[in-house]
Design an enzyme around this catalytic site. Structure first.
Site, PDB file in Angstrom:
ATOM      1  N   ARG A  23      -8.928  -3.675   0.498  1.00 57.02           N
ATOM      2  CA  ARG A  23      -7.377  -3.396   0.923  1.00 57.02           C
ATOM      3  C   ARG A  23      -7.105  -1.882  -0.416  1.00 57.02           C
ATOM      4  NH1 ARG A  23      -3.994  -8.163   0.284  1.00 57.02           N
ATOM      5  NH2 ARG A  23      -2.558  -6.833   0.352  1.00 57.02           N
ATOM      6  N   ARG A  27      -0.163  -0.468  -1.504  1.00 58.78           N
ATOM      7  CA  ARG A  27       0.723   0.412  -2.317  1.00 58.78           C
ATOM      8  C   ARG A  27       0.659   1.583  -3.579  1.00 58.78           C
ATOM      9  NH1 ARG A  27       3.470  -5.420  -3.013  1.00 58.78           N
ATOM     10  NH2 ARG A  27       0.672  -5.933  -2.986  1.00 58.78           N
ATOM     11  N   ARG A  36       6.264   3.719   4.099  1.00 59.22           N
ATOM     12  CA  ARG A  36       6.323   1.756   4.185  1.00 59.22           C
ATOM     13  C   ARG A  36       7.096   2.319   4.092  1.00 59.22           C
ATOM     14  NH1 ARG A  36       8.086  -2.850   4.372  1.00 59.22           N
ATOM     15  NH2 ARG A  36       6.584  -4.367   2.537  1.00 59.22           N
ATOM     16  N   ASP A  73      -2.641  -7.114   9.047  1.00 57.97           N
ATOM     17  CA  ASP A  73      -3.103  -8.326   8.130  1.00 57.97           C
ATOM     18  C   ASP A  73      -3.368  -9.468   9.021  1.00 57.97           C
ATOM     19  OD1 ASP A  73      -1.506  -9.038   5.818  1.00 57.97           O
ATOM     20  OD2 ASP A  73      -1.759 -10.788   6.195  1.00 57.97           O
ATOM     21  N   TYR A 143      -1.819 -20.704   5.225  1.00 56.31           N
ATOM     22  CA  TYR A 143      -1.013 -20.038   4.796  1.00 56.31           C
ATOM     23  C   TYR A 143       0.169 -20.520   5.937  1.00 56.31           C
ATOM     24  CZ  TYR A 143      -2.653 -16.057   1.293  1.00 56.31           C
ATOM     25  OH  TYR A 143      -2.979 -15.065   0.706  1.00 56.31           O
TER      26      TYR A 143
END
Ligand code: CP3
Length: 334
Positions: A23, A27, A36, A73, A143
Site C-alpha cells: 500500500r 491516501r 484521487r 485493488d 469480501y
C-alpha cells in the site's frame, strides 16, 4: 536481470535489501489525494490506465523504492465477475448480493488494468521492478460473501466450515480467475506477482490448508507453467505459523507483523526468500523506535534472501517523511 528485487526473489542475498511497501501508493501521499479527488470514484481511478499508472509511480519517484506495485485493488475481480462493488467514503468496500453458481465470465472487464501495467512498464526507472497482484481466493471470497469488510466475518466462516462443498465451488472459480488475472498482468509486463491473503488468519489449521494453501499451490503451479520466469510472493496474513509450508510452493513468503524474524530466518528463509515485516504502526511513529525495529529485522535476515517491507499495508495517517527515513535506514544498513 540486474533489478535488486528480482535477484532477491531468485534466492540471492542482496544488500542493501530491496525495499518496497505494501500500500505504498495511497491516501497518506498528498499527490495521491490530489489526483484521487479529480478522478471520480476509486474504481474509476483503478480503471483509468493513465491515472492508475501515474499513481503507481508516485511513491517510486518520491522514495526511490526498488519496486512499483500496480495501483489497483483485489476487489476488481468480483466486479469483473458481475458483482456490484462500490467504495463508500469512510466505510470501505460495499458489495452487492451474488449467486456463487451464476457468476459471469470476466471477459474483457479487466483490460484497463493490463493497459495500466503496460504504461507503467514503459516508464519505469531501470532498476525498479513492477509487481502485479491479486487477492487470494479465500480473502476475495470473504469480501464477496460478507458484502464488504466485517468485524467477525461470520458468514464466510460459516460457509467455509459448514458448507464446504458449496464453498469449494466458489474457491475453485476464484482460483481459475486469479490464475488468468495474474497471467494477464505478467503478459502485460509485470515482473513479479503477489497474492494477498489478508484474512488467512481467520481460519483454523485445516481451513488454512484447504482454503488458503491448496489454492495457492494450484495458482503457483499454473503460473510456473505459463510464466516460469515470473516469481510469486505469497502473503498469508495471520498464518505465519504456516509460513514454512507456503515457502515450499512460492519464491517468497511475506511475513505479517506478528511473525518472529529469528524464527522465520531459521524455518522459512532456507526454502524461499522472505519479505517483511515492520509493524506499520512503527512507521507512523517514526524516530528511534522505528529505526531500532527496522535494524533488528534487517539483522535477523542478513544471512539470506530478504525483501524489506511492512507486516501489512501503510496506514493512512503515516507521515511521508517517515517513509523517506525508513528508506534511508534500509539503504544504509551495515
Ligand atoms: O499497494 C499499493 O500501493 C497498490 C494498491 C492496492 C490497493 N489495495 C489500493 C487501495 C493494493 C495492493 C490493495 C490490496 C487490497 N485491497 C487488499 C489486500 C491488502 C490488505 O490491505 O490487506 C485488500 C484487503 C483490499 C480491499 C480494500 N480496498 C479495502 C478493505 C479498502 C478500504 C479500506 C482502505 O484501506 O481504504 C480498499 C480501498 C483502497 N485500495 C484504497 C487504496 C489506495 C483507498 C481508497 C481511496 O483512495 O479512497
Amino acid at each position: 536481470m540486474d533489478k535488486p528485487l528480482l535477484k532477491a526473489l531468485a534466492g540471492e542475498t542482496v544488500r542493501p535489501a530491496p525495499f518496497w511497501l505494501m500500500r505504498q501508493a495511497g491516501r497518506y501521499l498528498p499527490e495521491y489525494r490530489k489526483l484521487r479527488a479529480s478522478a471520480g470514484s476509486f474504481l474509476d481511478l483503478c480503471f483509468s490506465p493513465a491515472l492508475a499508472a501515474e499513481v503507481t509511480l508516485q511513491p517510486v519517484r518520491r522514495f526511490g523504492t526498488d519496486a512499483a506495485i500496480l495501483f489497483s485493488d483485489i476487489l476488481t475481480v468480483p466486479y469483473a465477475l458481475g458483482q456490484r462493488v462500490e467504495f463508500v467514503e469512510g466505510r470501505g468496500p460495499v458489495l452487492g448480493p451474488f449467486d456463487p453458481d451464476a457468476l459471469e465470465p470476466a471477459g474483457s472487464r479487466l483490460d484497463a488494468v493490463y493497459e495500466a501495467v503496460r504504461l507503467v512498464r514503459a516508464s519505469l526507472p531501470e532498476n525498479v521492478a513492477l509487481i502485479g497482484f491479486a487477492g487470494a481466493p479465500w480473502t476475495v471470497a470473504a469480501y464477496m460473501v460478507e458484502g464488504g469488510s466485517s468485524r467477525d466475518w461470520l458468514q464466510v466462516r460459516r460457509m467455509a466450515l459448514g458448507e464446504p462443498e458449496r464453498f469449494a465451488g466458489l474457491i475453485d472459480r476464484l482460483t481459475d480467475v486469479t490464475v488468468d488475472h495474474l497471467s494477464a498482468q505478467a503478459e502485460a509486463g509485470a515482473e513479479a506477482l503477489q497474492l494477498f491473503d489478508s484474512w488467512a488468519g481467520l481460519l483454523p489449521p485445516a481451513g488454512i490448508r484447504r482454503w488458503c494453501l491448496e489454492p495457492a499451490r494450484r495458482i503457483a503451479a499454473a503460473l510456473r507453467e505459463r510464466h516460469p520466469s515470473v516469481p510469486l510472493i505469497l502473503f498469508p496474513r495471520g498464518a505465519a505459523v504456516f509460513a514454512a509450508e507456503f515457502a515450499g510452493t512460492a519464491d517468497c513468503v511475506g511475513l505479517d507483523t506478528a511473525a518472529d524474524p529469528a524464527w522465520a530466518a531459521g524455518k522459512v528463509q532456507g526454502q524461499a526468500a522472505v519479505q517483511g515485516n515492520l509493524d506499520p504502526m512503527l512507521l507512523v511513529i517514526g524516530g528511534d523506535a522505528m529505526e531500532r525495529a527496522a535494524r533488528d529485522i534487517l539483522s535477523a535476515f542478513r544471512q539470506g534472501p530478504h525483501v524489506f517491507n511492512l507486516g501489512h499495508g501503510v496506514l493512512p495517517m503515516t507521515p511521508p517523511e517517515h517513509v523517506a527515513a525508513l528508506r534511508r535506514i534500509v539503504q544504509e544498513a551495515p
